[in-house]
Design an enzyme around this catalytic site. Structure first.
Site, PDB file in Angstrom:
ATOM      1  N   ASP A   1       0.827  -1.209   0.000  1.00 38.00           N
ATOM      2  CA  ASP A   1       0.000   0.000   0.000  1.00 38.00           C
ATOM      3  C   ASP A   1       0.866   1.267   0.000  1.00 38.00           C
ATOM      4  O   ASP A   1       2.092   1.194   0.036  1.00 38.00           O
ATOM      5  CB  ASP A   1      -0.940  -0.056   1.218  1.00 38.00           C
ATOM      6  CG  ASP A   1      -2.310   0.534   0.924  1.00 38.00           C
ATOM      7  OD1 ASP A   1      -2.415   1.382   0.037  1.00 38.00           O
ATOM      8  OD2 ASP A   1      -3.283   0.157   1.617  1.00 38.00           O
TER       9      ASP A   1
ATOM     10  N   GLU B   1      -1.244   1.748  -5.117  1.00 40.96           N
ATOM     11  CA  GLU B   1      -1.069   3.185  -4.851  1.00 40.96           C
ATOM     12  C   GLU B   1      -2.186   3.989  -5.502  1.00 40.96           C
ATOM     13  O   GLU B   1      -2.032   5.182  -5.753  1.00 40.96           O
ATOM     14  CB  GLU B   1       0.353   3.668  -5.184  1.00 40.96           C
ATOM     15  CG  GLU B   1       0.859   3.399  -6.561  1.00 40.96           C
ATOM     16  CD  GLU B   1       0.184   4.269  -7.588  1.00 40.96           C
ATOM     17  OE1 GLU B   1      -0.800   3.779  -8.176  1.00 40.96           O
ATOM     18  OE2 GLU B   1       0.624   5.410  -7.809  1.00 40.96           O
ATOM     19  N   TRP B   2      -3.291   3.297  -5.761  1.00 32.81           N
ATOM     20  CA  TRP B   2      -4.569   3.910  -6.169  1.00 32.81           C
ATOM     21  C   TRP B   2      -4.499   4.656  -7.503  1.00 32.81           C
ATOM     22  O   TRP B   2      -5.355   5.493  -7.815  1.00 32.81           O
ATOM     23  CB  TRP B   2      -5.087   4.848  -5.065  1.00 32.81           C
ATOM     24  CG  TRP B   2      -4.820   4.353  -3.686  1.00 32.81           C
ATOM     25  CD1 TRP B   2      -5.236   3.166  -3.166  1.00 32.81           C
ATOM     26  CD2 TRP B   2      -4.054   4.990  -2.659  1.00 32.81           C
ATOM     27  NE1 TRP B   2      -4.784   3.023  -1.879  1.00 32.81           N
ATOM     28  CE2 TRP B   2      -4.059   4.133  -1.536  1.00 32.81           C
ATOM     29  CE3 TRP B   2      -3.369   6.208  -2.576  1.00 32.81           C
ATOM     30  CZ2 TRP B   2      -3.393   4.433  -0.351  1.00 32.81           C
ATOM     31  CZ3 TRP B   2      -2.705   6.519  -1.397  1.00 32.81           C
ATOM     32  CH2 TRP B   2      -2.727   5.630  -0.301  1.00 32.81           C
ATOM     33  N   GLY B   3      -3.436   4.384  -8.283  1.00 24.28           N
ATOM     34  CA  GLY B   3      -3.322   5.015  -9.596  1.00 24.28           C
ATOM     35  C   GLY B   3      -2.758   6.417  -9.564  1.00 24.28           C
ATOM     36  O   GLY B   3      -2.673   7.072 -10.605  1.00 24.28           O
TER      37      GLY B   3
ATOM     38  N   ASN C   1       0.251   7.603  -9.182  1.00 24.86           N
ATOM     39  CA  ASN C   1       1.521   7.820  -9.895  1.00 24.86           C
ATOM     40  C   ASN C   1       1.528   7.120 -11.248  1.00 24.86           C
ATOM     41  O   ASN C   1       2.578   6.737 -11.760  1.00 24.86           O
ATOM     42  CB  ASN C   1       2.700   7.319  -9.052  1.00 24.86           C
ATOM     43  CG  ASN C   1       2.807   8.056  -7.731  1.00 24.86           C
ATOM     44  OD1 ASN C   1       3.278   9.186  -7.683  1.00 24.86           O
ATOM     45  ND2 ASN C   1       2.340   7.429  -6.655  1.00 24.86           N
TER      46      ASN C   1
ATOM     47  N   ASP D   1     -10.488   3.516  -3.192  1.00 26.15           N
ATOM     48  CA  ASP D   1     -11.131   2.323  -2.624  1.00 26.15           C
ATOM     49  C   ASP D   1     -12.595   2.187  -3.036  1.00 26.15           C
ATOM     50  O   ASP D   1     -13.382   3.130  -2.963  1.00 26.15           O
ATOM     51  CB  ASP D   1     -11.057   2.387  -1.092  1.00 26.15           C
ATOM     52  CG  ASP D   1      -9.654   2.120  -0.600  1.00 26.15           C
ATOM     53  OD1 ASP D   1      -8.730   2.018  -1.433  1.00 26.15           O
ATOM     54  OD2 ASP D   1      -9.466   2.005   0.628  1.00 26.15           O
TER      55      ASP D   1
HETATM   56  C1  GLA Z   1      -6.009   1.304   1.542  1.00 22.26           C
HETATM   57  C2  GLA Z   1      -6.232   0.285   0.429  1.00 22.26           C
HETATM   58  C3  GLA Z   1      -7.350  -0.642   0.814  1.00 22.26           C
HETATM   59  C4  GLA Z   1      -7.020  -1.337   2.134  1.00 22.26           C
HETATM   60  C5  GLA Z   1      -6.736  -0.301   3.213  1.00 22.26           C
HETATM   61  C6  GLA Z   1      -6.200  -0.939   4.474  1.00 22.26           C
HETATM   62  O1  GLA Z   1      -7.088   2.170   1.665  1.00 22.26           O
HETATM   63  O2  GLA Z   1      -6.513   0.918  -0.788  1.00 22.26           O
HETATM   64  O3  GLA Z   1      -7.587  -1.603  -0.194  1.00 22.26           O
HETATM   65  O4  GLA Z   1      -5.915  -2.173   1.948  1.00 22.26           O
HETATM   66  O5  GLA Z   1      -5.774   0.643   2.775  1.00 22.26           O
HETATM   67  O6  GLA Z   1      -5.965   0.001   5.471  1.00 22.26           O
END
Ligand code: GLA
Length: 443
Positions: free
Chosen positions: A160, A193-195, A197, A215
């Site tokens: 993460d 890293e949620w996209g 970068n 998320d």
């Molecule tokens: C981030 C991630 C989630 C999860 C949480 C855990 O938000 O994107 O998928 O792993 O952390 O804290």
């Protein structure tokens, strides 16, 4: 030794060392990521979407047992992933420990338990100083953590991106990739890293999948923004439809061994976030699952398997739908039409086959006419075309196999050959649901 020989040997040695100095020094060797662990998108279950950090050994073992008994392992869901909240402290030498109150037998014993059942163990950490739920992160301990995971028998790492101010993403993920390789045990590396970068531009050699969005929550359509008493905007999860819009244009970056990850599944889940209740209908769950398969996404379940309903089980174990996701060509599907709340999707499959589906995002059922001559697809990325004017396909209804929505045509002569092409059929797509077909060319 005569003087001349001695001088020549000394000069040669000097030359060699000067030469060595002239070479750039590699401080840490880059090592390749593990190959062969994600030739098709990974499938499994993760604790986060349903249990967040409220996890323990009994829950994980009960989930493992359920995965076997429900036929999920046979269906391909082999990873059982612990998300945030398993960590204990680090020991005096900096090695990470599991939380022994939550996992009294320890992580190695848990891995053994899972492996004996045909499952694999996934674990979670973070490139920063802490994880998103404030447990210890891996920053500065990457090699130690990788060695620990390998020793425990871990098979999968989700990594993460919380607490990473001033950290370079490509550098941090490459460092952990090197550490995982050096530790010697094949481990699937899931970048999270949620996209932010643009990992699709650099992570093909680094990890096996990368998150493309924030998320997910169990919501089909975007949820309204809300504010707390101080007027601050509340965090809200991303809906299935928002995620699809972000993930779809990234199809060129996906392929065997490196997948776009639009986040874990919410099929069969509900959640209350900041006092707001989120839930999806059976049709929305089916549409969500179908879209993830059309997009060749990792299929990581996130529901409570000890309380699963027959409807949820039927969705996540649909063999034909899973086969679309797991197709060996590994081509992410494309949206060919997005009009009036109706989305048309095609996915090229091996052996000239295609998956085709229509998703209805409207609030009412819609009856459409499918005219194959108007649905012709010419996909520049895969260099595949459906060729509806010259190829006969048998049509299999994926969600309603008993329904004969289309006659299965046998390749014939003259007229019969084209009957399929001009054949139009009325199909009703329920509100917030899909129809999905597998088109197999008839040789
Ligand atoms: C981030 C991630 C989630 C999860 C949480 C855990 O938000 O994107 O998928 O792993 O952390 O804290």
């Amino acid at each position: 030794m005569n003087r001349i020989l001695k001088i020549s040997i000394l000069s040669a040695a000097l030359l060699l060392s000067l030469n060595a100095l002239a070479q750039p020094r590699r401080l840490s060797a880059d090592l390749p990521k593990w190959e062969g662990v994600a030739d098709t998108p990974q499938m499994g279950w993760s604790s986060w979407n349903c249990f967040m950090t409220d996890i323990n050994e009994d829950l994980i073992k009960a989930t493992a047992d359920a995965m076997v008994e429900l036929g999920l392992v046979d269906a391909g869901y082999v990873y059982l992933n612990l998300d945030d909240g398993w960590h204990g402290e680090r020991d005096a030498n900096g090695f990470v420990l599991e939380d022994r109150e939550k996992f009294p037998s320890g992580m190695k014993a848990l891995a053994d338990y899972l492996h004996a059942k045909g499952l694999k163990l996934g674990i979670y950490s973070d490139a920063g100083d802490f994880t998103c739920a404030c447990y210890t992160g891996s920053r500065g301990h990457e090699y130690q953590d990788a060695i620990t995971y390998a020793y425990w028998g871990v098979d999968y790492l989700k990594y993460d991106w919380c607490f990473t101010t001033n950290v370079n993403a490509k550098g941090a993920y490459t460092l952990m990739r090197n550490a995982l390789r050096k530790a010697g045990r094949p481990i699937l590396f899931s970048i999270c890293e949620w996209g932010v970068n643009k990992p699709w531009e650099w992570a093909q050699e680094v990890g096996h999948s990368w998150r493309t969005t924030g998320d997910i929550g169990p919501a089909f359509a975007p949820v309204p923004v809300s504010y707390d008493e101080q007027g601050r905007r509340r965090w809200k999860p991303m809906s299935v439809l928002e995620i699809i819009d972000i993930n779809e244009p990234l199809r060129q970056y996906a392929g065997p061994g490196h997948w776009n990850d639009p986040d874990m599944l919410e099929v069969g889940n509900s959640a209350t976030v900041d006092g707001v209740f989120y839930d999806m209908t059976e049709g929305e769950d089916r549409a969500h699952f179908t879209m993830w398969c059309m997009m060749a996404a990792p299929l990581i379940l996130g529901n409570d398997l000890t309380k699963i309903t027959p409807e949820t089980l039927a969705i996540i174990t649909n063999k034909e739908m899973i086969a679309v996701d797991q197709d060996p060509l590994g081509i992410q599907g494309l949206r060919t039409k997005n009009e009036d709340g109706l989305q048309y999707w095609f996915k090229p499959l091996a052996d000239g086959a295609w998956a085709f589906c229509v998703m209805n995002t409207r609030e009412e059922d819609v009856t459409i006419s499918l005219d194959w001559s108007e649905l012709e697809v010419n996909d520049a990325l895969s260099k595949r075309r459906t060729g509806f004017g010259s190829t006969n396909y048998s049509v299999q209804d994926i969600w309603h196999p008993e329904a004969k929505a289309f006659p299965t045509l046998v390749k014939g002569k003259g007229i019969l050959r084209n009957q399929f092409v001009i054949n139009t059929r009325q199909v009703t797509v329920p509100s917030h649901d899909v129809v999905a077909y597998r088109l197999t060319p008839i040789k």
